[in-house]
Design a protein around this motif. Structure first.
Motif, mmCIF file in Angstrom:
data_model
loop_
_atom_site.group_PDB
_atom_site.id
_atom_site.type_symbol
_atom_site.label_atom_id
_atom_site.label_comp_id
_atom_site.label_asym_id
_atom_site.label_seq_id
_atom_site.Cartn_x
_atom_site.Cartn_y
_atom_site.Cartn_z
ATOM 1 N N THR A 1 10.496 -14.429 40.610
ATOM 2 C CA THR A 1 11.568 -13.607 39.764
ATOM 3 C C THR A 1 10.791 -12.627 38.896
ATOM 4 N N PHE A 2 9.637 -12.985 38.287
ATOM 5 C CA PHE A 2 8.984 -12.139 37.407
ATOM 6 C C PHE A 2 8.367 -11.202 38.135
ATOM 7 N N ASP A 3 7.812 -11.500 39.292
ATOM 8 C CA ASP A 3 7.385 -10.221 40.147
ATOM 9 C C ASP A 3 8.273 -9.201 40.648
ATOM 10 N N GLY A 4 9.620 -9.769 40.983
ATOM 11 C CA GLY A 4 10.639 -8.765 41.378
ATOM 12 C C GLY A 4 11.155 -8.121 40.176
ATOM 13 N N PHE A 5 11.078 -8.774 38.874
ATOM 14 C CA PHE A 5 11.620 -8.073 37.588
ATOM 15 C C PHE A 5 10.512 -6.996 37.155
ATOM 16 N N MET A 6 9.378 -7.407 37.450
ATOM 17 C CA MET A 6 8.142 -6.082 37.044
ATOM 18 C C MET A 6 8.143 -5.132 37.995
ATOM 19 N N SER A 7 8.414 -5.328 39.398
ATOM 20 C CA SER A 7 8.615 -4.296 40.219
ATOM 21 C C SER A 7 9.650 -3.401 40.056
ATOM 22 N N PHE A 8 10.776 -3.793 39.573
ATOM 23 C CA PHE A 8 12.018 -3.200 39.252
ATOM 24 C C PHE A 8 11.924 -2.412 38.166
ATOM 25 N N VAL A 9 11.054 -2.857 37.069
ATOM 26 C CA VAL A 9 10.943 -2.131 35.882
ATOM 27 C C VAL A 9 9.802 -0.966 36.052
ATOM 28 N N THR A 10 8.849 -1.379 36.906
ATOM 29 C CA THR A 10 7.871 -0.062 37.255
ATOM 30 C C THR A 10 8.576 0.892 38.130
ATOM 31 N N ARG A 11 9.108 0.630 39.028
ATOM 32 C CA ARG A 11 9.968 1.436 39.992
ATOM 33 C C ARG A 11 11.057 2.316 39.025
ATOM 34 N N GLY A 12 11.736 1.629 38.186
ATOM 35 C CA GLY A 12 12.659 2.599 37.240
ATOM 36 C C GLY A 12 12.018 3.521 36.408
ATOM 37 N N THR A 13 10.874 2.843 35.752
ATOM 38 C CA THR A 13 10.025 3.792 34.972
ATOM 39 C C THR A 13 9.416 5.008 35.607
ATOM 40 N N VAL A 14 8.960 4.855 36.735
ATOM 41 C CA VAL A 14 8.633 5.983 37.793
ATOM 42 C C VAL A 14 9.610 7.111 37.875
ATOM 43 N N VAL A 15 10.773 6.421 38.273
ATOM 44 C CA VAL A 15 11.919 7.443 38.669
ATOM 45 C C VAL A 15 12.623 8.028 37.227
ATOM 46 N N ILE A 16 12.610 7.449 36.224
ATOM 47 C CA ILE A 16 12.856 8.278 34.974
ATOM 48 C C ILE A 16 11.883 9.255 34.688
ATOM 49 N N LEU A 17 10.664 8.840 34.894
ATOM 50 C CA LEU A 17 9.508 9.912 34.581
ATOM 51 C C LEU A 17 9.803 11.201 35.475
#
Length: 44
Positions: free
Chosen positions: A17-33
């Motif tokens: 669950t934590f790995d999935g959350f971190m993956s989601f946050v990382t991808r979301g940050t890249v998309v926003i940037l």
């Protein structure tokens, strides 16, 4: 009360669950940037 042995907890699902959350946050940050950079280039 339930008996608890120190160090006996199975944390595999929690780790997944934590790995999935971190993956989601990382991808979301890249998309926003990317969106912000495109806005700065084309709308600025």
């Amino acid at each position: 009360m339930a008996e608890h042995e120190h160090g006996s907890m199975n944390y595999e699902e929690q780790q997944k669950t934590f790995d999935g959350f971190m993956s989601f946050v990382t991808r979301g940050t890249v998309v926003i940037l990317v969106i912000l950079v495109l806005l700065a280039i084309f709308a600025g």
